[in-house]
Write a protein that holds these residues in place. Structure first.
Motif, PDB file in Angstrom:
ATOM      1  N   CYS A   2      34.395  25.761  -1.190  1.00 24.23           N
ATOM      2  CA  CYS A   2      34.997  26.313   0.021  1.00 24.23           C
ATOM      3  C   CYS A   2      35.834  27.534  -0.365  1.00 24.23           C
ATOM      4  O   CYS A   2      36.307  27.650  -1.491  1.00 24.23           O
ATOM      5  CB  CYS A   2      35.911  25.297   0.704  1.00 24.23           C
ATOM      6  SG  CYS A   2      35.180  23.680   0.982  1.00 24.23           S
TER       7      CYS A   2
ATOM      8  N   ARG B 130      41.925  26.800   0.514  1.00 19.94           N
ATOM      9  CA  ARG B 130      42.488  25.496   0.158  1.00 19.94           C
ATOM     10  C   ARG B 130      42.513  24.566   1.365  1.00 19.94           C
ATOM     11  O   ARG B 130      42.248  23.366   1.233  1.00 19.94           O
ATOM     12  CB  ARG B 130      43.902  25.680  -0.391  1.00 19.94           C
ATOM     13  CG  ARG B 130      43.965  26.505  -1.662  1.00 19.94           C
ATOM     14  CD  ARG B 130      45.401  26.722  -2.103  1.00 19.94           C
ATOM     15  NE  ARG B 130      45.468  27.578  -3.288  1.00 19.94           N
ATOM     16  CZ  ARG B 130      46.587  27.917  -3.904  1.00 19.94           C
ATOM     17  NH1 ARG B 130      47.758  27.457  -3.447  1.00 19.94           N
ATOM     18  NH2 ARG B 130      46.572  28.703  -4.958  1.00 19.94           N
TER      19      ARG B 130
ATOM     20  N   VAL C  12      39.168  23.106   1.915  1.00 25.70           N
ATOM     21  CA  VAL C  12      38.900  22.075   0.906  1.00 25.70           C
ATOM     22  C   VAL C  12      39.444  20.735   1.364  1.00 25.70           C
ATOM     23  O   VAL C  12      38.749  19.711   1.345  1.00 25.70           O
ATOM     24  CB  VAL C  12      39.521  22.472  -0.449  1.00 25.70           C
ATOM     25  CG1 VAL C  12      39.586  21.264  -1.390  1.00 25.70           C
ATOM     26  CG2 VAL C  12      38.718  23.593  -1.107  1.00 25.70           C
ATOM     27  N   GLU C  13      40.691  20.712   1.778  1.00 26.48           N
ATOM     28  CA  GLU C  13      41.338  19.461   2.147  1.00 26.48           C
ATOM     29  C   GLU C  13      40.718  18.866   3.420  1.00 26.48           C
ATOM     30  O   GLU C  13      40.520  17.656   3.521  1.00 26.48           O
ATOM     31  CB  GLU C  13      42.837  19.687   2.309  1.00 26.48           C
ATOM     32  CG  GLU C  13      43.514  20.080   0.992  1.00 26.48           C
ATOM     33  CD  GLU C  13      44.999  20.338   1.145  1.00 26.48           C
ATOM     34  OE1 GLU C  13      45.588  19.874   2.145  1.00 26.48           O
ATOM     35  OE2 GLU C  13      45.572  21.020   0.272  1.00 26.48           O
TER      36      GLU C  13
ATOM     37  N   ALA D 160      37.149  17.510   2.499  1.00 25.81           N
ATOM     38  CA  ALA D 160      37.267  16.311   1.670  1.00 25.81           C
ATOM     39  C   ALA D 160      37.655  15.111   2.527  1.00 25.81           C
ATOM     40  O   ALA D 160      37.102  14.010   2.368  1.00 25.81           O
ATOM     41  CB  ALA D 160      38.283  16.533   0.560  1.00 25.81           C
ATOM     42  N   GLN D 161      38.586  15.326   3.451  1.00 26.99           N
ATOM     43  CA  GLN D 161      39.017  14.226   4.317  1.00 26.99           C
ATOM     44  C   GLN D 161      37.874  13.763   5.229  1.00 26.99           C
ATOM     45  O   GLN D 161      37.659  12.556   5.410  1.00 26.99           O
ATOM     46  CB  GLN D 161      40.200  14.673   5.175  1.00 26.99           C
ATOM     47  CG  GLN D 161      40.783  13.559   6.041  1.00 26.99           C
ATOM     48  CD  GLN D 161      41.998  14.018   6.829  1.00 26.99           C
ATOM     49  OE1 GLN D 161      42.055  15.162   7.289  1.00 26.99           O
ATOM     50  NE2 GLN D 161      42.980  13.154   6.990  1.00 26.99           N
TER      51      GLN D 161
ATOM     52  N   PRO E  91      39.405  16.290  -3.377  1.00 29.63           N
ATOM     53  CA  PRO E  91      39.702  17.719  -3.231  1.00 29.63           C
ATOM     54  C   PRO E  91      40.231  18.313  -4.536  1.00 29.63           C
ATOM     55  O   PRO E  91      40.822  17.616  -5.360  1.00 29.63           O
ATOM     56  CB  PRO E  91      40.796  17.719  -2.155  1.00 29.63           C
ATOM     57  CG  PRO E  91      41.535  16.426  -2.395  1.00 29.63           C
ATOM     58  CD  PRO E  91      40.505  15.435  -2.892  1.00 29.63           C
ATOM     59  N   TYR E  92      40.018  19.617  -4.705  1.00 28.20           N
ATOM     60  CA  TYR E  92      40.487  20.306  -5.921  1.00 28.20           C
ATOM     61  C   TYR E  92      40.732  21.775  -5.583  1.00 28.20           C
ATOM     62  O   TYR E  92      39.825  22.478  -5.154  1.00 28.20           O
ATOM     63  CB  TYR E  92      39.447  20.191  -7.028  1.00 28.20           C
ATOM     64  CG  TYR E  92      39.879  20.745  -8.382  1.00 28.20           C
ATOM     65  CD1 TYR E  92      40.199  19.885  -9.421  1.00 28.20           C
ATOM     66  CD2 TYR E  92      39.946  22.112  -8.616  1.00 28.20           C
ATOM     67  CE1 TYR E  92      40.585  20.377 -10.656  1.00 28.20           C
ATOM     68  CE2 TYR E  92      40.342  22.619  -9.850  1.00 28.20           C
ATOM     69  CZ  TYR E  92      40.647  21.748 -10.870  1.00 28.20           C
ATOM     70  OH  TYR E  92      41.039  22.224 -12.095  1.00 28.20           O
ATOM     71  N   HIS E  93      41.976  22.212  -5.767  1.00 27.90           N
ATOM     72  CA  HIS E  93      42.274  23.643  -5.681  1.00 27.90           C
ATOM     73  C   HIS E  93      43.560  23.926  -6.454  1.00 27.90           C
ATOM     74  O   HIS E  93      44.280  23.006  -6.873  1.00 27.90           O
ATOM     75  CB  HIS E  93      42.373  24.128  -4.228  1.00 27.90           C
ATOM     76  CG  HIS E  93      43.424  23.446  -3.386  1.00 27.90           C
ATOM     77  ND1 HIS E  93      44.773  23.544  -3.635  1.00 27.90           N
ATOM     78  CD2 HIS E  93      43.308  22.656  -2.275  1.00 27.90           C
ATOM     79  CE1 HIS E  93      45.450  22.879  -2.725  1.00 27.90           C
ATOM     80  NE2 HIS E  93      44.579  22.308  -1.894  1.00 27.90           N
TER      81      HIS E  93
ATOM     82  N   HIS F 103      41.659  14.366 -10.867  1.00 23.60           N
ATOM     83  CA  HIS F 103      40.441  14.486 -10.068  1.00 23.60           C
ATOM     84  C   HIS F 103      39.275  14.979 -10.917  1.00 23.60           C
ATOM     85  O   HIS F 103      38.137  14.517 -10.757  1.00 23.60           O
ATOM     86  CB  HIS F 103      40.684  15.431  -8.884  1.00 23.60           C
ATOM     87  CG  HIS F 103      41.546  14.823  -7.818  1.00 23.60           C
ATOM     88  ND1 HIS F 103      41.758  15.404  -6.588  1.00 23.60           N
ATOM     89  CD2 HIS F 103      42.264  13.669  -7.795  1.00 23.60           C
ATOM     90  CE1 HIS F 103      42.544  14.641  -5.863  1.00 23.60           C
ATOM     91  NE2 HIS F 103      42.870  13.587  -6.579  1.00 23.60           N
TER      92      HIS F 103
ATOM     93  N   VAL G  91      35.145  18.515  -3.761  1.00 26.69           N
ATOM     94  CA  VAL G  91      35.276  19.589  -2.777  1.00 26.69           C
ATOM     95  C   VAL G  91      36.336  20.539  -3.319  1.00 26.69           C
ATOM     96  O   VAL G  91      37.484  20.140  -3.529  1.00 26.69           O
ATOM     97  CB  VAL G  91      35.681  19.043  -1.395  1.00 26.69           C
ATOM     98  CG1 VAL G  91      35.684  20.164  -0.370  1.00 26.69           C
ATOM     99  CG2 VAL G  91      34.747  17.924  -0.964  1.00 26.69           C
ATOM    100  N   ALA G  92      35.961  21.797  -3.564  1.00 28.22           N
ATOM    101  CA  ALA G  92      36.834  22.646  -4.358  1.00 28.22           C
ATOM    102  C   ALA G  92      36.705  24.116  -3.997  1.00 28.22           C
ATOM    103  O   ALA G  92      35.722  24.563  -3.397  1.00 28.22           O
ATOM    104  CB  ALA G  92      36.492  22.470  -5.845  1.00 28.22           C
TER     105      ALA G  92
END
Length: 622
Positions: free
Chosen positions: A243, A246, A249-250, A253-254, A265-267, A278, A291-292
Motif C-alpha cells: 500500500c 500507512r 496499510v492499517e 490489514a484490519q 500490518p507493517y510500516h 511482525h 500488509v505493508a
C-alpha cells in the motif's frame, strides 16, 4: 571437478550451477570484478558465497558482504552456519561484547564471510580493520548486494551506498562483485560509474520469472477486490500486500483480519520492536499475509510467498518488478496482482511535480511512471511488455491475464476529443477550474446542483458523452494524463486553504482534439471477476503433486523442520526448503547416501540431520 563445483555440491547440496552462475563464480574466483543482474530467486547469493569459500580455502582471507538490512544478515549468516560455513555480521543488533567477539574472529582469520551495512563499512574503525587485513593479503573479495541503491535513477536510492567508492580507491586488487535484481540501462550505467566498475564483466540474466502470473485490474472497490483475490485464489497462503500510505496499510490489514485472514500490518510508523515481531512471524509462520508499505521487503528471502498484491500503483516498473519478485522464489507458481486507477496516476504525478528534484530528474521519473502506466493499460502480453522495458525480447507467455483472457479493445478517440472539448468549454465559461468528477458530470449530461450553479448545463458539450460510462471516461483520462495530452493544475481553495488538483489542457491536447492521435483503450474488466473460479486450497505448492503416502511424509517432515527451526531461532526454510522436503517425501530414501543425493542437502546438513530425517520418514536411522 573444480573447487567451485565441489563447494557447490558438498557445502550447499546442489549438483550443478544454474544459468550464468558458473561464469560469474569463475570470474570472481580468478580475482576479477563483476556486475550481476539476476532476478529475485535466481541464486545471487551463491555467486559470492561460493567464491568466498574457494578463495578462503586458498588462503586469501575473508569476504566482506555489504548488505542493507539486519534481518537479511541474520538469516543469511544462519543459513551459512547450517551449511557449515564460518560467517558473522556486524550491526546494531549486537551488544558491545558481541561486536568485540566478531572483530576478534575477523582479525584472527576465523571468518569466511562477514556481513556489514554500508554505513558501518565506511567508519574509520571498520576501515582500520580492513586496512590491516589488506596489508596481510587477507581480504578475499567485496560483495555489494542490492547495488541499485547506489543510483539516483534506481527505485530505492540510498545515499550511504555512494561512499562505497572507497573500496575501489583503498583496496585495489581485491575483487568486487555488485549484485541487484533490478536495474534498467540508466541505473546500470550509474552503478558502473559510482562504484568504479568500468573494468567489471557484466552478467545480465533474463528478467523473466515464468512461474509468476501477472494480473492488473482497474480499481472498483479495491479492498473488496483484494479480499476476493485472496479468498478465491490464495486462501491460507503467504503473501505480501503493498500500500502507498500507512493509514491504508492499517485499514486493509484490519479488513483482512476481520475476514478471517491471518494478516499483519507493517510500516515505518510502528516501533522497531513491533516491526521486528511482525517480520519474524511472517518469516517463521505459514500462511501470513503482510500488509505493508515499501518499507518492508528488501532482502526478504522467504521462498514460499505465493502472491504479491499492489492496491496502489508503484512509482515505476523497477519498483514493481522488485516487489513482485518476492513471490515464488522457490520457482513454484505464484501471482503478481495489482489494482490501479485514475487517482494513482494523479497522486504519482503530483508527488513528482512537487518534489524538490531538478527538472531533468523529474522528467526521468515521469517517463518511468508512464512506462508503468503503459504496462497497466496494455492489451497485449504483460510479460512481453515487462521484459521489453529491461531490453529483453520475448513471445506471449500464455500465463498473464491478457494472454489468458484477451481484453476487448475500443477506440476511445471520440471520447477523448469530447472530454478535452468539455474541459475547454467549462474553463472558458468559468474563471474557476474543476476536477474530474464535475467534468464527467457535464460531459454525461448529469443534472447536479454544481452543474446548475455554474450554468454548465448551458455549455455546448453538455451531455454529448451520454453514451460513455464513468469507468470508460476514467480510462480515457488515465491515458491522456499518461501521454501528456491532459495536465493537472493546482488550485488553493479561498475558503478552506486546501490545495487540490484540477484538470487542464496542455500543448499535447491539440493533436488529440484534431483527431491526429488515436486513443485505444481496453474495455473495463470490472466484470471479469465472474470468470474467476475458486480453486481448491492446496496445503503446499511444493507438495501439490505428491501421492497420499508422500503427502503424509511431507507433513511429518514439515512438523519436524518447524521444531528444529524454532530451536535454532531461524526461519524454517533455512533448515530445508519446501522443495527439498517434497523431494525427500517423494523419493523416500532408505539410506544416508541416497538422502545425500537430493538437491539442497550438503554434507554438513546430512551429518546434522540425516539420521533424524530418515527416522521421520520411517526409514532406517543410519
Amino acid at each position: 571437478m573444480s573447487a567451485a563445483l565441489s563447494t557447490l555440491q558438498n557445502v550447499f547440496g546442489y549438483a550443478s550451477f544454474r544459468g550464468p552462475q558458473a561464469a560469474i563464480v569463475d570470474q570472481v574466483v580468478a580475482g576479477g570484478d563483476a556486475l550481476v543482474l539476476m532476478p529475485t530467486g535466481g541464486g545471487k547469493s551463491l555467486c559470492y558465497q561460493v567464491p568466498a569459500i574457494v578463495r578462503q580455502q586458498a588462503g586469501q582471507g575473508v569476504a566482506i558482504v555489504v548488505s542493507p538490512l539486519i534481518a537479511l544478515m541474520h538469516d543469511q549468516v544462519g543459513a551459512l552456519h547450517e551449511a557449515g560455513v564460518s560467517a558473522a555480521f556486524l550491526n546494531s543488533s549486537l551488544s558491545y561484547d558481541e561486536a568485540q567477539q566478531v572483530e576478534w574472529q575477523l582479525q584472527s582469520g576465523q571468518l569466511t564471510l562477514l556481513y556489514a551495512a554500508p554505513e558501518r563499512l565506511v567508519t574509520p574503525r571498520f576501515l582500520g580493520l580492513l586496512d590491516d587485513l589488506h596489508a596481510q593479503g587477507q581480504l578475499s573479495l567485496f560483495a555489494i548486494d542490492e547495488a541499485h541503491c547506489v543510483s539516483q535513477w534506481g527505485h530505492d536510492f540510498r545515499p550511504e551506498y555512494r561512499a562505497l567508492s572507497v573500496l575501489h580507491e583503498r583496496y585495489a586488487g581485491v575483487p568486487r562483485i555488485a549484485l541487484t535484481a533490478t536495474a534498467d540501462a540508466l541505473t546500470r550505467a550509474d552503478i558502473v560509474e559510482r562504484l568504479h566498475l568500468e573494468q567489471a564483466q557484466q552478467f545480465v540474466s533474463s528478467f523473466d520469472r515464468p512461474n509468476i502470473r501477472y494480473t492488473i485490474v482497474e480499481k472498483k472497490d479495491v479492498t473488496q477486490q483484494l479480499l476476493r483475490f485472496i479468498q478465491n485464489e490464495h486462501a491460507d497462503e503467504a503473501g505480501v500486500v503493498y500500500c502507498q500510505s500507512r493509514r491504508r496499510v492499517e485499514e486493509i490489514a484490519q479488513t483482512l483480519q476481520q475476514a478471517g485472514i491471518n494478516a499483519l500490518p507493517y510500516h515505518a510508523g510502528f516501533p522497531s520492536e513491533v516491526r521486528q515481531q511482525h517480520q519474524d512471524r511472517f518469516l517463521r509462520e505459514e500462511g501470513i499475509v503482510m500488509v505493508a508499505t515499501i518499507a518492508f521487503g528488501m532482502g526478504i528471502d522467504k521462498p514460499d510467498v505465493r502472491f504479491v498484491a499492489h492496491v496502489d500503483m508503484p512509482k515505476n516498473i523497477e519498483g514493481y518488478y522488485q516487489e513482485t519478485g518476492r513471490a515464488g522464489r522457490d520457482g513454484l507458481p505464484a501471482h503478481a496482482w495489482m489494482a490501479y486507477g485514475l487517482s494513482d496516476v494523479v497522486n504519482q504525478r503530483r508527488m513528482i511535480d512537487e518534489g524538490g528534484a531538478e527538472e531533468e530528474f523529474k522528467a526521468v521519473l515521469r517517463s518511468k511512471l508512464d512506462a508503468l502506466l503503459s504496462l497497466a493499460e496494455a492489451t497485449d502480453c504483460r510479460r512481453v511488455r515487462l521484459l521489453q522495458y529491461f531490453g529483453e525480447t520475448s513471445s506471449p507467455c500464455g500465463n498473464c491475464d491478457n494472454c489468458l483472457h484477451p481484453p476487448t479493445v475500443w477506440d476511445g478517440t471520440d471520447a477523448a476529443r469530447k472530454l478535452l472539448s468539455t474541459i475547454y468549454r467549462v474553463h472558458e465559461m468559468s474563471a474557476l477550474t474543476f476536477g474530474a468528477g464535475h467534468i464527467m458530470d457535464v460531459l454525461r449530461g448529469k443534472d447536479t446542483d454544481k452543474v446548475r450553479q455554474f450554468l454548465h448545463d448551458k455549455v455546448s458539450t453538455f451531455g454529448i458523452g451520454k453514451g460513455y460510462s464513468e469507468t470508460q471516461l476514467r480510462g480515457v483520462m488515465r491515458q491522456l494524463l499518461a501521454t501528456g495530452a491532459l495536465g493537472l493544475h493546482k488550485v488553493t481553495s479561498e475558503n478552506s486553504g486546501h490545495v487540490f488538483d484540477t484538470l487542464c489542457l496542455t500543448s499535447g491536447s491539440r493533436d488529440v482534439l484534431r483527431g491526429e492521435v488515436q486513443v485505444q483503450l481496453r474495455e473495463t474488466v470490472a466484470a471479469a471477476r465472474s470468470r474467476s473460479t475458486k480453486r481448491g486450497v492446496q496445503p503446499n505448492a511444493a507438495a501439490a503433486n505428491l501421492g497420499p503416502d508422500a503427502q503424509a511424509r511431507f507433513i511429518n517432515l514439515k512438523a519436524w523442520r518447524s521444531e528444529v527451526a524454532k530451536s535454532h531461532n531461524l526461519p524454517a526454510y533455512v533448515i530445508f526448503q519446501d522443495a527439498t522436503l517434497a523431494a525427500i517425501a517423494e523419493q523416500c530414501p532408505g539410506s544416508l547416501q541416497a538422502l545425500g543425493s537430493i538437491s539442497g542437502i550438503g554434507s554438513k546438513k546430512l551429518d546434522a540431520y540425516g539420521a533424524e530425517v530418515l527416522r521421520v520418514i520411517g526409514g532406517p536411522s543410519v
